[in-house]
Design a protein around this motif. Structure first.
Motif, PDB file in Angstrom:
ATOM      1  N   PRO A 219      32.910  33.464  47.402  1.00 40.43           N
ATOM      2  CA  PRO A 219      31.683  33.571  48.184  1.00 40.43           C
ATOM      3  C   PRO A 219      32.031  33.859  49.638  1.00 40.43           C
ATOM      4  O   PRO A 219      33.212  33.814  50.025  1.00 40.43           O
ATOM      5  N   PRO A 220      31.055  34.172  50.485  1.00 39.20           N
ATOM      6  CA  PRO A 220      31.359  34.342  51.918  1.00 39.20           C
ATOM      7  C   PRO A 220      31.974  33.072  52.494  1.00 39.20           C
ATOM      8  O   PRO A 220      31.666  31.953  52.058  1.00 39.20           O
ATOM      9  N   LEU A 221      32.875  33.243  53.473  1.00 40.66           N
ATOM     10  CA  LEU A 221      33.490  32.075  54.116  1.00 40.66           C
ATOM     11  C   LEU A 221      32.455  31.234  54.835  1.00 40.66           C
ATOM     12  O   LEU A 221      32.505  30.005  54.825  1.00 40.66           O
ATOM     13  N   SER A 222      31.502  31.892  55.450  1.00 38.23           N
ATOM     14  CA  SER A 222      30.499  31.175  56.233  1.00 38.23           C
ATOM     15  C   SER A 222      29.296  30.808  55.376  1.00 38.23           C
ATOM     16  O   SER A 222      28.784  31.649  54.622  1.00 38.23           O
ATOM     17  N   PRO A 223      28.802  29.581  55.473  1.00 43.31           N
ATOM     18  CA  PRO A 223      27.593  29.206  54.731  1.00 43.31           C
ATOM     19  C   PRO A 223      26.355  29.932  55.233  1.00 43.31           C
ATOM     20  O   PRO A 223      25.318  29.934  54.565  1.00 43.31           O
ATOM     21  N   ASP A 224      26.455  30.561  56.400  1.00 42.10           N
ATOM     22  CA  ASP A 224      25.317  31.296  56.962  1.00 42.10           C
ATOM     23  C   ASP A 224      25.215  32.717  56.427  1.00 42.10           C
ATOM     24  O   ASP A 224      24.235  33.415  56.692  1.00 42.10           O
ATOM     25  N   GLY A 225      26.248  33.169  55.707  1.00 47.18           N
ATOM     26  CA  GLY A 225      26.223  34.527  55.177  1.00 47.18           C
ATOM     27  C   GLY A 225      25.192  34.691  54.079  1.00 47.18           C
ATOM     28  O   GLY A 225      24.751  33.717  53.453  1.00 47.18           O
ATOM     29  N   ALA A 226      24.784  35.945  53.830  1.00 46.57           N
ATOM     30  CA  ALA A 226      23.842  36.220  52.747  1.00 46.57           C
ATOM     31  C   ALA A 226      24.463  35.800  51.420  1.00 46.57           C
ATOM     32  O   ALA A 226      25.650  36.043  51.185  1.00 46.57           O
ATOM     33  N   PRO A 227      23.701  35.140  50.547  1.00 46.06           N
ATOM     34  CA  PRO A 227      24.265  34.631  49.293  1.00 46.06           C
ATOM     35  C   PRO A 227      24.861  35.740  48.426  1.00 46.06           C
ATOM     36  O   PRO A 227      24.151  36.647  47.988  1.00 46.06           O
ATOM     37  N   ALA A 228      26.137  35.672  48.202  1.00 45.24           N
ATOM     38  CA  ALA A 228      26.825  36.686  47.405  1.00 45.24           C
ATOM     39  C   ALA A 228      28.049  36.047  46.770  1.00 45.24           C
ATOM     40  O   ALA A 228      28.587  35.051  47.269  1.00 45.24           O
ATOM     41  N   LEU A 229      28.486  36.633  45.670  1.00 48.09           N
ATOM     42  CA  LEU A 229      29.669  36.115  44.978  1.00 48.09           C
ATOM     43  C   LEU A 229      30.436  37.272  44.366  1.00 48.09           C
ATOM     44  O   LEU A 229      29.915  38.008  43.528  1.00 48.09           O
ATOM     45  N   SER A 230      31.671  37.437  44.804  1.00 51.40           N
ATOM     46  CA  SER A 230      32.581  38.384  44.177  1.00 51.40           C
ATOM     47  C   SER A 230      33.354  37.644  43.093  1.00 51.40           C
ATOM     48  O   SER A 230      33.722  36.481  43.276  1.00 51.40           O
ATOM     49  N   TYR A 231      33.578  38.316  41.967  1.00 50.13           N
ATOM     50  CA  TYR A 231      34.285  37.647  40.860  1.00 50.13           C
ATOM     51  C   TYR A 231      35.168  38.657  40.132  1.00 50.13           C
ATOM     52  O   TYR A 231      34.892  39.864  40.150  1.00 50.13           O
ATOM     53  N   PRO A 232      36.242  38.196  39.467  1.00 52.73           N
ATOM     54  CA  PRO A 232      37.129  39.123  38.752  1.00 52.73           C
ATOM     55  C   PRO A 232      36.419  39.721  37.542  1.00 52.73           C
ATOM     56  O   PRO A 232      35.831  38.999  36.739  1.00 52.73           O
ATOM     57  N   CYS A 233      36.470  41.035  37.422  1.00 51.81           N
ATOM     58  CA  CYS A 233      35.803  41.670  36.277  1.00 51.81           C
ATOM     59  C   CYS A 233      36.703  41.621  35.048  1.00 51.81           C
ATOM     60  O   CYS A 233      37.907  41.375  35.138  1.00 51.81           O
ATOM     61  N   ARG A 234      36.104  41.893  33.922  1.00 52.20           N
ATOM     62  CA  ARG A 234      36.825  41.878  32.654  1.00 52.20           C
ATOM     63  C   ARG A 234      37.607  43.178  32.474  1.00 52.20           C
ATOM     64  O   ARG A 234      37.262  44.211  33.007  1.00 52.20           O
ATOM     65  N   GLY A 235      38.681  43.122  31.666  1.00 50.83           N
ATOM     66  CA  GLY A 235      39.389  44.323  31.244  1.00 50.83           C
ATOM     67  C   GLY A 235      40.390  44.890  32.227  1.00 50.83           C
ATOM     68  O   GLY A 235      40.886  46.003  32.030  1.00 50.83           O
ATOM     69  N   VAL A 236      40.725  44.131  33.285  1.00 54.66           N
ATOM     70  CA  VAL A 236      41.657  44.655  34.298  1.00 54.66           C
ATOM     71  C   VAL A 236      43.025  44.950  33.692  1.00 54.66           C
ATOM     72  O   VAL A 236      43.738  45.849  34.143  1.00 54.66           O
ATOM     73  N   ALA A 237      43.387  44.219  32.641  1.00 59.49           N
ATOM     74  CA  ALA A 237      44.712  44.412  32.032  1.00 59.49           C
ATOM     75  C   ALA A 237      44.901  45.824  31.489  1.00 59.49           C
ATOM     76  O   ALA A 237      46.035  46.290  31.333  1.00 59.49           O
ATOM     77  N   THR A 238      43.798  46.514  31.213  1.00 62.93           N
ATOM     78  CA  THR A 238      43.903  47.874  30.667  1.00 62.93           C
ATOM     79  C   THR A 238      43.809  48.949  31.743  1.00 62.93           C
ATOM     80  O   THR A 238      43.970  50.135  31.446  1.00 62.93           O
ATOM     81  N   LEU A 239      43.528  48.546  32.987  1.00 64.67           N
ATOM     82  CA  LEU A 239      43.187  49.529  34.016  1.00 64.67           C
ATOM     83  C   LEU A 239      44.328  50.486  34.331  1.00 64.67           C
ATOM     84  O   LEU A 239      44.123  51.692  34.471  1.00 64.67           O
ATOM     85  N   TRP A 240      45.536  49.969  34.487  1.00 63.98           N
ATOM     86  CA  TRP A 240      46.647  50.814  34.915  1.00 63.98           C
ATOM     87  C   TRP A 240      47.556  51.230  33.765  1.00 63.98           C
ATOM     88  O   TRP A 240      48.612  51.818  33.992  1.00 63.98           O
ATOM     89  N   SER A 241      47.162  50.910  32.527  1.00 63.30           N
ATOM     90  CA  SER A 241      47.990  51.307  31.386  1.00 63.30           C
ATOM     91  C   SER A 241      47.891  52.812  31.183  1.00 63.30           C
ATOM     92  O   SER A 241      46.842  53.422  31.420  1.00 63.30           O
ATOM     93  N   ARG A 242      48.978  53.390  30.735  1.00 61.71           N
ATOM     94  CA  ARG A 242      49.000  54.834  30.499  1.00 61.71           C
ATOM     95  C   ARG A 242      48.185  55.167  29.254  1.00 61.71           C
ATOM     96  O   ARG A 242      48.277  54.475  28.242  1.00 61.71           O
ATOM     97  N   GLU A 243      47.419  56.245  29.339  1.00 60.03           N
ATOM     98  CA  GLU A 243      46.679  56.690  28.165  1.00 60.03           C
ATOM     99  C   GLU A 243      47.638  57.354  27.180  1.00 60.03           C
ATOM    100  O   GLU A 243      48.580  58.052  27.579  1.00 60.03           O
ATOM    101  N   PRO A 244      47.428  57.124  25.877  1.00 63.13           N
ATOM    102  CA  PRO A 244      48.311  57.754  24.892  1.00 63.13           C
ATOM    103  C   PRO A 244      48.198  59.270  24.943  1.00 63.13           C
ATOM    104  O   PRO A 244      47.120  59.816  25.219  1.00 63.13           O
ATOM    105  N   ALA A 245      49.320  59.936  24.714  1.00 66.78           N
ATOM    106  CA  ALA A 245      49.309  61.402  24.698  1.00 66.78           C
ATOM    107  C   ALA A 245      48.460  61.899  23.538  1.00 66.78           C
ATOM    108  O   ALA A 245      48.445  61.290  22.464  1.00 66.78           O
ATOM    109  N   PRO A 246      47.728  62.970  23.736  1.00 63.12           N
ATOM    110  CA  PRO A 246      46.908  63.499  22.649  1.00 63.12           C
ATOM    111  C   PRO A 246      47.758  63.837  21.431  1.00 63.12           C
ATOM    112  O   PRO A 246      48.890  64.315  21.549  1.00 63.12           O
TER     113      PRO A 246
END
Length: 328
Positions: A219-246
């Motif tokens: 969340p924002p460091l300051s309690p006065d900031g607009a309410p927001a929450l960043s969170y880790p998304c799903r599937g990151v483990a596949t993001l940088w994997s090489r795609e199989p050759a056709p």
């Protein structure tokens, strides 16, 4: 230490998702500075390090505190669903100097301000502009090339979360978002924070921002900031994997052996007669296959004098597994 958001019925009704390319660029600085933070991103880190050097990198890495916190003004709340990086950066450029100073001093203890950020005390406006210029160059070099792939992953996460919300309400939405998150009696609690505060959202709604580079909810460091929450998304483990050759047999099964052979020949512009000669078939047979390949966008054509030249399109390159062309 726990940060909590108290959400009423109207706040839940106004809870929404957003994408933020600026947020991804800023949060990626943590991974760049601390390679041990996430082994999943080491392929990305290795690929961008050779492009980065000099004062820009030193300045940007200095904004990450020893506790891995980041100044709130560098990650403003997105106003739309997916604002362009340039629009978000323009918001940062308009940040009031006193806010820049306060955020940097809150991120770093006042007596631990890194040398590149000492201007926060004497000339925060100039430091803000220098950070924005460095972020703009960093985005182009390190994040923008991968942004389309990252965006697909982030949108897939939002689709999954929206379905969870539709099926089971807020409890199911937050249930598997992260072990540090707990929803109970209308309050969302985020554990393992560096400070403790309670935020009554009070009709402002909660903004949820999935992140590729986040390693825990933020969340924002300051309690006065607009309410927001960043969170880790799903599937990151596949993001940088090489795609199989056709698979060549699979390509032939998809478009047929004659069309697959034609695609393989079209690295360079060729006329139908030349293609027929190389394949030992009639020009009419080649013409028929070329019409289909052109209609499906796999082949481009252009007239050169009295003959028509054919060449594999970018889509055809991707289907065949050829490397991307060097230029536009």
């Amino acid at each position: 230490m726990v940060v909590s958001f108290e959400l009423g019925v109207e706040d839940l009704a106004d809870t929404r998702f957003a994408l933020s390319p600026l947020h991804e660029a800023v949060v990626s600085l943590r991974v760049l500075r601390e390679p041990g933070l996430s082994a999943l991103h080491l392929p990305w880190r290795r690929s961008v390090l050779p492009r980065l050097a000099g004062p820009d990198t030193e300045l940007l890495l200095s904004v990450v505190s020893a506790l891995r916190t980041l100044p709130d003004f560098l990650t403003p709340r997105p106003e739309g669903f997916a604002p362009p990086f340039e629009e978000e950066l323009a918001v940062v450029r308009r940040t009031a100097p006193e806010v820049v100073r306060a955020d940097l001093l809150a991120t770093h203890a006042p007596d631990r301000l890194p040398a590149p950020l000492l201007g926060a005390r004497s000339d925060p406006a100039r430091l803000r502009d220098a950070l924005c210029d460095a972020l703009e160059r960093y985005w182009e070099l390190a994040v923008r090339p991968s942004w389309p792939r990252m965006r697909l992953l982030l949108e897939a996460d939002m689709t999954y979360r929206a379905r969870r919300l539709a099926v089971g309400g807020a409890r199911l939405l937050f249930a598997d978002m992260h072990p540090f998150l707990r929803w109970e009696n209308g309050v969302l609690r985020i554990a393992d924070m560096i400070s403790r505060h309670h935020v009554a959202v009070s009709g402002r709604g909660l903004l949820l921002v999935p992140s590729v580079f986040a390693h825990k909810p933020a969340p924002p460091l300051s309690p006065d900031g607009a309410p927001a929450l960043s969170y880790p998304c799903r599937g990151v483990a596949t993001l940088w994997s090489r795609e199989p050759a056709p698979d060549a047999p699979a390509l032939a099964a998809l478009v047929g052996p004659p069309k697959a052979r034609l695609l393989a020949l079209l690295d360079e512009p060729l006329a139908g007669v030349e293609l027929a000669r190389r394949l030992h078939v009639s020009p009419s047979a080649v013409s028929q296959h070329l019409r289909v390949l052109h209609a499906t966008g796999l082949v481009a054509r252009a007239r050169d004098g009295r003959q028509v030249l054919y060449r594999r399109s970018h889509l055809g390159d991707q289907l065949l597994g050829s490397p991307d062309p060097p230029g536009p």
